[in-house]
Enzyme design. Structure first.
Site, mmCIF file in Angstrom:
data_model
loop_
_atom_site.group_PDB
_atom_site.id
_atom_site.type_symbol
_atom_site.label_atom_id
_atom_site.label_comp_id
_atom_site.label_asym_id
_atom_site.label_seq_id
_atom_site.Cartn_x
_atom_site.Cartn_y
_atom_site.Cartn_z
ATOM 1 N N LYS A 1 -76.022 2.411 -44.717
ATOM 2 C CA LYS A 1 -74.875 1.770 -44.078
ATOM 3 C C LYS A 1 -73.814 2.972 -45.042
ATOM 4 O O LYS A 1 -73.099 3.237 -44.458
ATOM 5 C CB LYS A 1 -74.000 0.176 -44.274
ATOM 6 C CG LYS A 1 -74.282 -0.091 -43.145
ATOM 7 C CD LYS A 1 -73.607 -1.484 -44.246
ATOM 8 C CE LYS A 1 -74.103 -2.940 -42.947
ATOM 9 N NZ LYS A 1 -73.243 -4.331 -43.175
ATOM 10 N N ASP B 1 -67.781 -10.352 -48.998
ATOM 11 C CA ASP B 1 -67.702 -11.122 -48.577
ATOM 12 C C ASP B 1 -68.405 -12.176 -49.106
ATOM 13 O O ASP B 1 -68.952 -13.764 -49.195
ATOM 14 C CB ASP B 1 -68.720 -11.041 -46.243
ATOM 15 C CG ASP B 1 -69.941 -11.178 -47.514
ATOM 16 O OD1 ASP B 1 -70.493 -10.414 -48.310
ATOM 17 O OD2 ASP B 1 -71.098 -10.886 -46.233
ATOM 18 N N ASN B 2 -68.534 -13.022 -50.797
ATOM 19 C CA ASN B 2 -69.427 -13.560 -51.244
ATOM 20 C C ASN B 2 -68.726 -13.026 -53.063
ATOM 21 O O ASN B 2 -67.818 -12.759 -53.256
ATOM 22 C CB ASN B 2 -70.895 -13.075 -51.581
ATOM 23 C CG ASN B 2 -70.982 -11.687 -52.361
ATOM 24 O OD1 ASN B 2 -70.711 -11.717 -54.074
ATOM 25 N ND2 ASN B 2 -71.483 -10.577 -51.456
ATOM 26 N N CYS C 1 -69.219 -15.589 -42.458
ATOM 27 C CA CYS C 1 -69.303 -15.479 -42.077
ATOM 28 C C CYS C 1 -70.820 -15.578 -40.518
ATOM 29 O O CYS C 1 -70.561 -15.540 -39.651
ATOM 30 C CB CYS C 1 -68.929 -14.240 -41.611
ATOM 31 S SG CYS C 1 -66.747 -13.806 -42.011
ATOM 32 N N CYS D 1 -81.458 -23.323 -41.425
ATOM 33 C CA CYS D 1 -80.725 -22.972 -40.678
ATOM 34 C C CYS D 1 -80.886 -21.844 -40.369
ATOM 35 O O CYS D 1 -81.422 -21.463 -40.726
ATOM 36 C CB CYS D 1 -78.884 -23.469 -41.041
ATOM 37 S SG CYS D 1 -78.900 -22.876 -42.883
#
Ligand code: ZN
Length: 383
Positions: free
Chosen positions: A87, A131-132, A189, A341
């Protein structure tokens, strides 16, 4: 430090020069500034693009991840062509194409307790686009220790939050969240979904705060939590107070150096010992299936996910329908129940619900169907 603008810069930043609040001095400050961006994903994408366009001189990008097709619904700095590439490389390419003034410093690594202070030290401010929970606590603590502003944003489904932590003037992340949530209780998310446009809104609030702090104008979000609801299209504002008993930024701090944040957030070794739920790897699951072992196998994802990809033999019971399915499962109270999941978070919560109802042999598939696809059966699509 006075440096003359090139004629290209005079044109490029002309709309800033006209603003008395920014002008030549403000633009010079931006060009001399260094911003560290933790995460080049949903929030990091718009932040990096706009800060580069605004003429922020140095952008440090911390991200160890590679671009994935499922990122492109919201991570607008990356493109189809960059799928599979780091990224930070993909982001650098876009930034350089837009503004050659911006110096990009790439850190294709995970920020850790060992490297955080060295990473942050040379920057004027930090923007948290992660995000953690472990990384948020780590980033916040490191910023308090180094006295750097930490511009915070978070997104989930249709809701977003933004604020600025600046420990000499207001609260830190720990004042807001003294304790991390129990592991698995807050879906990511990837598990809960996110409106693709949402990180654009929140990320640009963070970028706006960065420019204001760097130039020294306006009233920042220090001490205020902005709460955005995209479905209702409302912005609310909550007052945030510094907690005098905060273990990091309070009057008598008890945490004075960086700690093990994975462990603090209950994700480290032994973190899952609090319950009777056992984790197994996808390899162990495969072995159990092949050996013909007897167990109840449930998939707690949503029906649309089941349509994209499934593990043969698993019965679909979406997480939200577990309470009403308990009666049906009751007959198997003494049988092993294995749940999976997408990544392993929701299945853990489903098993916690079963545990509360007296189920004894509960097994969670660590890494979920995503790991299954990567390690066991590549024909199962990843999403
Ligand atoms: Zn604090």
């Amino acid at each position: 430090m006075e440096k003359d603008f090139t004629s290209e810069q005079l044109t490029r930043y002309s709309r800033h020069f006209i603003l008395p609040e920014i002008g030549e001095d403000g633009q010079r400050k931006l060009l001399n500034s260094k911003v560290l961006l933790i995460g080049s994903g949903g929030l990091g994408s718009p932040i990096a693009l706009y800060l580069a366009a605004a003429g922020v001189g140095t952008l440090g990008l911390v991200d160890f991840d590679k671009v994935d097709l499922s990122n492109l619904q919201r991570q607008i700095i990356h493109t189809n062509d960059s799928i599979g590439t780091p990224k930070v490389d993909s982001a650098e390419k876009r930034i350089k194409a837009m503004n050659p003034d911006t110096n990009v410093v790439k850190y294709p690594i995970k920020i850790t307790s060992e490297n955080a202070l060295d990473l942050i030290r040379d920057y004027d401010l930090v923007i948290d686009g992660t995000d953690n929970f472990p990384t948020r606590y780590l980033t916040s603590d490191a910023c308090v220790f180094l006295n750097k502003p930490n511009i915070y944003g978070s997104i989930f489904r249709f809701d977003g939050l933004a604020t600025v932590f600046k420990s000499d003037e207001g609260p830190c992340y720990r004042c807001l969240y003294p304790e991390p949530p129990p592991p698995g209780m807050v879906p990511s998310c990837a598990e809960g979904g996110v409106l693709g446009i949402l990180p654009g809104v929140i990320g640009l609030i963070q970028a706006t705060e960065a420019v204001k702090l760097l130039v020294g104008i306006g009233r920042t979000l220090v001490g205020r939590l902005l709460v955005y609801d995209a479905l209702q299209m409302t912005f609310r504002e909550l007052k945030l107070k510094k907690d005098p008993s905060c273990p990091v930024c309070g009057t008598n701090p008890t945490i004075t150096k960086l700690i093990d944040y994975e462990q603090f957030c209950g994700l480290g070794r032994g973190g899952s010992d609090q319950d009777n739920i056992r984790d197994i790897t996808v390899e162990e699951l495969k072995h159990k299936i092949d050996a013909g072992e007897k167990f109840v196998f449930i998939d707690v994802r949503e029906p649309f996910e089941y349509q994209i990809a499934k593990i043969e033999g698993a019965k679909l019971i979406p997480l939200g329908t577990i309470p009403e399915s308990i009666a049906e499962l009751e007959a198997f109270k003494d049988t092993e129940v294995i749940a999976h999941c997408h990544h392993g978070g929701r299945s853990r919560r489903a098993l916690q619900m079963l545990q509360a109802r007296g189920f004894k042999k509960l097994t969670n598939v660590a890494g979920g169907i995503d790991q299954w696809s990567e390690k066991i059966d590549s024909r199962v699509p990843r999403y």
